[in-house]
Motif scaffolding. Structure first.
Motif, PDB file in Angstrom:
ATOM      1  N   VAL A 181       0.867  -1.345  -0.032  1.00 10.48           N
ATOM      2  CA  VAL A 181       0.052   0.033  -0.258  1.00 10.48           C
ATOM      3  C   VAL A 181       0.869   1.431   0.293  1.00 10.48           C
ATOM      4  O   VAL A 181       1.873   1.382  -0.254  1.00 10.48           O
ATOM      5  CB  VAL A 181      -1.256  -0.127   1.429  1.00 10.48           C
ATOM      6  CG1 VAL A 181      -2.202  -1.335   1.229  1.00 10.48           C
ATOM      7  CG2 VAL A 181      -0.049   0.577   2.291  1.00 10.48           C
ATOM      8  N   GLU A 182       0.234   2.729  -0.309  1.00  9.80           N
ATOM      9  CA  GLU A 182       0.569   3.735  -0.167  1.00  9.80           C
ATOM     10  C   GLU A 182       1.112   4.202   1.447  1.00  9.80           C
ATOM     11  O   GLU A 182      -0.335   4.528   1.732  1.00  9.80           O
ATOM     12  CB  GLU A 182       0.387   4.369  -1.189  1.00  9.80           C
ATOM     13  CG  GLU A 182       1.162   4.640  -2.099  1.00  9.80           C
ATOM     14  CD  GLU A 182       1.145   5.192  -3.175  1.00  9.80           C
ATOM     15  OE1 GLU A 182       0.135   6.864  -3.048  1.00  9.80           O
ATOM     16  OE2 GLU A 182       1.924   5.143  -4.551  1.00  9.80           O
ATOM     17  N   LEU A 183       2.053   5.136   1.456  1.00 11.15           N
ATOM     18  CA  LEU A 183       2.082   5.465   3.444  1.00 11.15           C
ATOM     19  C   LEU A 183       1.859   7.080   2.990  1.00 11.15           C
ATOM     20  O   LEU A 183       1.814   7.732   1.611  1.00 11.15           O
ATOM     21  CB  LEU A 183       2.693   5.096   3.986  1.00 11.15           C
ATOM     22  CG  LEU A 183       3.453   3.989   4.496  1.00 11.15           C
ATOM     23  CD1 LEU A 183       3.999   3.946   5.493  1.00 11.15           C
ATOM     24  CD2 LEU A 183       1.808   3.870   5.518  1.00 11.15           C
ATOM     25  N   SER A 184       0.777   7.272   3.362  1.00 15.59           N
ATOM     26  CA  SER A 184       0.714   9.417   3.278  1.00 15.59           C
ATOM     27  C   SER A 184       2.016  10.641   4.347  1.00 15.59           C
ATOM     28  O   SER A 184       0.816  10.130   5.597  1.00 15.59           O
ATOM     29  CB  SER A 184      -0.900   9.950   2.918  1.00 15.59           C
ATOM     30  OG  SER A 184      -0.448  10.978   2.455  1.00 15.59           O
ATOM     31  N   GLU A 185       2.544  10.727   4.594  1.00 14.74           N
ATOM     32  CA  GLU A 185       3.762  11.228   4.337  1.00 14.74           C
ATOM     33  C   GLU A 185       3.825  12.467   4.960  1.00 14.74           C
ATOM     34  O   GLU A 185       4.807  13.269   4.391  1.00 14.74           O
ATOM     35  CB  GLU A 185       5.359  10.479   5.048  1.00 14.74           C
ATOM     36  CG  GLU A 185       4.874   8.657   5.548  1.00 14.74           C
ATOM     37  CD  GLU A 185       4.388   9.184   6.821  1.00 14.74           C
ATOM     38  OE1 GLU A 185       5.174  10.141   7.530  1.00 14.74           O
ATOM     39  OE2 GLU A 185       3.680   8.026   7.533  1.00 14.74           O
ATOM     40  N   PRO A 186       2.666  13.126   5.717  1.00 14.11           N
ATOM     41  CA  PRO A 186       2.749  14.901   5.632  1.00 14.11           C
ATOM     42  C   PRO A 186       4.523  15.068   6.850  1.00 14.11           C
ATOM     43  O   PRO A 186       4.863  14.470   7.573  1.00 14.11           O
ATOM     44  CB  PRO A 186       2.407  15.035   6.426  1.00 14.11           C
ATOM     45  CG  PRO A 186       2.226  14.781   7.491  1.00 14.11           C
ATOM     46  CD  PRO A 186       2.161  13.547   6.724  1.00 14.11           C
ATOM     47  N   ILE A 187       4.947  16.074   6.049  1.00  8.97           N
ATOM     48  CA  ILE A 187       6.208  16.974   6.836  1.00  8.97           C
ATOM     49  C   ILE A 187       6.733  18.064   7.075  1.00  8.97           C
ATOM     50  O   ILE A 187       5.563  18.673   6.670  1.00  8.97           O
ATOM     51  CB  ILE A 187       7.846  17.174   5.498  1.00  8.97           C
ATOM     52  CG1 ILE A 187       7.877  16.379   4.958  1.00  8.97           C
ATOM     53  CG2 ILE A 187       9.252  17.223   6.545  1.00  8.97           C
ATOM     54  CD1 ILE A 187       8.846  14.855   5.542  1.00  8.97           C
ATOM     55  N   VAL A 188       6.902  17.774   8.531  1.00  7.87           N
ATOM     56  CA  VAL A 188       6.367  18.747   9.536  1.00  7.87           C
ATOM     57  C   VAL A 188       7.619  19.339  10.270  1.00  7.87           C
ATOM     58  O   VAL A 188       8.190  18.230  11.245  1.00  7.87           O
ATOM     59  CB  VAL A 188       5.336  18.250  10.831  1.00  7.87           C
ATOM     60  CG1 VAL A 188       4.800  19.334  11.575  1.00  7.87           C
ATOM     61  CG2 VAL A 188       3.693  17.589  10.242  1.00  7.87           C
ATOM     62  N   VAL A 189       7.891  20.984   9.958  1.00  7.87           N
ATOM     63  CA  VAL A 189       9.569  20.985  11.036  1.00  7.87           C
ATOM     64  C   VAL A 189       9.011  22.544  11.449  1.00  7.87           C
ATOM     65  O   VAL A 189       7.609  22.560  10.810  1.00  7.87           O
ATOM     66  CB  VAL A 189      10.433  21.490   9.687  1.00  7.87           C
ATOM     67  CG1 VAL A 189      10.714  20.152   8.694  1.00  7.87           C
ATOM     68  CG2 VAL A 189       9.529  22.534   8.283  1.00  7.87           C
ATOM     69  N   ARG A 190       9.851  22.821  12.589  1.00  7.12           N
ATOM     70  CA  ARG A 190       9.690  23.911  13.375  1.00  7.12           C
ATOM     71  C   ARG A 190      10.962  24.142  13.780  1.00  7.12           C
ATOM     72  O   ARG A 190      12.283  23.550  14.012  1.00  7.12           O
ATOM     73  CB  ARG A 190       8.501  23.680  14.348  1.00  7.12           C
ATOM     74  CG  ARG A 190       9.337  22.661  15.549  1.00  7.12           C
ATOM     75  CD  ARG A 190       8.731  22.431  16.712  1.00  7.12           C
ATOM     76  NE  ARG A 190       9.311  21.402  17.780  1.00  7.12           N
ATOM     77  CZ  ARG A 190       8.891  21.247  18.557  1.00  7.12           C
ATOM     78  NH1 ARG A 190       6.742  21.261  19.489  1.00  7.12           N
ATOM     79  NH2 ARG A 190       9.045  20.359  19.795  1.00  7.12           N
TER      80      ARG A 190
END
Length: 451
Positions: A181-190
Motif C-alpha cells: 500500500v501507499e503511506l501518506s507522510e506529511p513532513i512537519v518542521v519547526r
C-alpha cells in the motif's frame, strides 16, 4: 550547496567562498599550479554565550587556505601569513578564539601557516559570540592570506549570534501496515532556535520503500536508484517558534514481500550549510507537482533535531524452517555435512534469525564455517559456547536457503538438535520473523551406525 565557484560566493555556512587571482604556470612535475584561494563559510551562526544547545550534526566552524602551488613531498614550509580580523562595529557580536600557531587579540590574529592550511585539522582561529551579545547580533570577519611573494587574497564571513534549530516531526515506528500500500507522510518542521531559518533543505531516504510520486522541486540522485530525494526551498523563512508543513504529503509505496522497511526525514536551514559530508549531489528533478511549505499550527508528536528514522513493520511474516540431518559411520569417522535453513515466505524478514546447532554427544569438531574479517584472515562464523554453535542467518528472500558446512568426527550413535530462534530484539518495535509455523523451527541431527 557545497560547490566551489571561482570569483563567486556560494550561499551556505558549509559552502565554499573561493577568491581567485592570477593563474600561474606549470611547475614541470606533471601537475599544474593553481591560483591561491581561501575557502570559508559566507554565514556562520554562533551559540549564545553559555548556551550549549543547538542543532544536531552541525559542521563546526572552519576555513582553509591554499597557495595553489604544487609542493613536492608535502604541504610546504610554515612561511605563509594568515591574518583574521573582526571588522569595526562587529566586536559586540563576535570575537576570535586563538588556536594553533597564532598570536594576537580577540579582534586581530596573525598566524604562520603552511601553503595548505585547514583550521579544523591544523588548529587555528575560531569564532565565538562576544560577551553581552544577544541573538540576532551580527558582524563580519575578514581573512587575509599572503604568500611568500607578498600577494594577498581575502574572504569574509558574516557571523550571527544565535542559530536556527530545525526539528522534524518523527514517528519512531509504524506497525500494522499492509504490504504493497501507499503511506501518506506529511513532513512537519519547526524552528526552536533563536533566529529565523533562511531557506530549508529536506532530504528523505528510503529503505525497502519507493516514492509513489516524484516532485518537481526535488532531486533524485541516480546512484541511489531513486531512494533519496533532496528538496530545497531557498525562499522559505521560518521564524523562531514557527511550524511549517510541507504539502502535499509524501507518497511512499510499501514492499509486498518485506517485513521491515524504514524512511529517514532530515531537514536543516539552507544557510547553515550541510552537516558533516553534506547532502547528496546531482540527480534529476521529478515530474510531479512541486512541494509547498505552509505555515501551520504546531502539531503534537515527537520532534527530532535535524530529523530521524521511522521504522515500518508490515503486517506479514516469514516462515523459516530447518532440515533434519542423518549421519552414518562408526565412532572416529569424519563426515562433512550441511545444515540448511529455508525461508518459506511470504516475506523477507531481514537478518532476524539464528540457527543454534547442538551436536550429538561424542562428536568432535574438525572444520567449521569461517568468515574473512581481514585480508587472508579468518574467524569462525558461528559463536561457540558449551559445545553449542550459534550461527547468524543472513536476510533470505522467500524460497531462498542458507547452508552451513561442518566437518566433524563421529561419536557413538545419538541425537543433537537444530533450532531456529529470533535474535535478541535491539529495539522495542522489533518483532522477529513472526513465524506462523514454529513446528518446523526445530529438527534433529542424528548419528547412526554405519549401514
Amino acid at each position: 550547496m557545497n560547490r566551489r565557484r571561482p570569483l563567486k560566493r556560494t550561499v551556505g555556512a558549509g559552502a565554499a567562498v573561493t577568491f581567485l587571482f592570477t593563474a600561474v604556470t606549470s611547475c614541470g612535475s606533471g601537475e599544474t599550479d593553481k591560483a591561491p584561494s581561501i575557502t570559508a563559510p559566507e554565514v556562520f551562526y554562533l551559540r549564545p554565550v553559555g548556551d550549549k544547545s543547538g542543532p544536531q550534526g552541525k559542521d563546526p566552524f572552519h576555513f582553509s587556505v591554499d597557495d595553489g602551488k604544487v609542493h613536492v613531498g608535502g604541504r610546504g614550509p610554515v612561511d605563509h601569513t594568515l591574518t583574521v580580523d573582526v571588522l569595526p562595529g562587529a566586536e559586540s557580536a563576535v570575537v576570535l578564539r586563538k588556536g594553533g600557531n597564532c598570536t594576537g587579540s580577540s579582534t586581530h590574529m596573525t598566524c604562520a601557516v603552511r601553503s595548505e592550511y585547514d583550521s579544523r585539522s591544523d588548529g587555528g582561529v575560531s569564532l565565538v559570540a562576544a560577551k553581552g551579545s544577544k541573538p540576532g547580533d551580527a558582524g563580519e570577519v575578514r581573512y587575509t592570506y599572503a604568500d611568500r611573494s607578498g600577494k594577498t587574497v581575502t574572504a569574509r564571513t558574516r557571523a550571527v549570534v544565535g542559530e536556527p534549530v530545525v526539528e522534524v516531526l518523527t514517528d519512531r515506528s509504524r506497525t500494522g501496515v499492509r504490504p504493497g500500500v501507499e503511506l501518506s507522510e506529511p513532513i512537519v518542521v519547526r524552528n526552536t532556535g533563536e533566529v529565523p531559518v533562511r531557506g530549508l533543505v529536506l532530504q528523505v531516504g528510503l529503505e525497502q520503500l519507493e516514492f509513489g510520486e516524484r516532485y518537481a522541486n526535488c532531486r533524485y540522485p541516480g546512484f541511489y536508484k531513486g531512494h533519496i530525494a533532496v528538496c530545497e526551498f531557498p525562499d522559505l523563512r521560518i521564524a523562531p517558534g514557527q511550524t511549517v508543513t510541507v504539502r502535499p504529503a509524501l507518497r511512499l509505496r510499501t514492499p509486498k514481500a518485506r517485513l521491515y522497511a524504514s524512511f529517514n526525514s532530515e531537514a536543516r536551514a539552507l544557510d547553515m550549510g550541510p552537516e558533516y559530508g553534506g547532502v547528496m549531489a546531482g540527480g534529476d528533478h521529478g515530474d510531479g507537482p512541486a512541494l509547498r511549505p505552509e505555515a501551520t499550527a504546531d502539531r503534537k508528536g515527537t520532534y527530532a533535531k535535524g530529523g530521524g528514522w521511522t521504522n515500518v513493520v508490515l503486517d506479514t511474516h516469514a516462515d523459516y524452517s530447518v532440515s533434519a540431518v542423518n549421519l552414518y559411520g562408526d565412532p572416529g569417522t569424519e563426515r562433512t555435512f550441511k545444515l540448511t535453513v529455508r525461508n518459506n515466505g511470504p516475506a523477507d524478514a531481514g537478518a532476524t534469525e539464528q540457527l543454534v546447532f547442538s551436536p550429538p554427544l561424542g562428536m568432535e569438531m574438525v572444520k567449521q564455517p569461517t568468515r574473512e574479517y581481514d585480508e587472508d584472515a579468518y574467524e569462525p562464523y558461528c559463536e561457540n559456547g558449551a559445545f553449542t554453535y550459534t550461527c547468524d542467518i543472513k536476510a533470505l528472500e522467500p524460497g531462498k536457503t542458507q547452508t552451513f558446512t561442518f566437518t566433524m568426527r563421529l561419536g557413538e550413535p545419538g541425537e543433537g538438535t537444530l533450532t531456529l530462534q529470533d535474535k535478541k530484539p535491539a529495539q522495542d518495535w522489533y518483532v522477529g520473523d513472526r513465524d506462523p509455523d514454529p513446528g518446523n523451527d526445530k529438527a534433529v541431527i542424528a548419528v547412526h551406525p554405519d549401514r
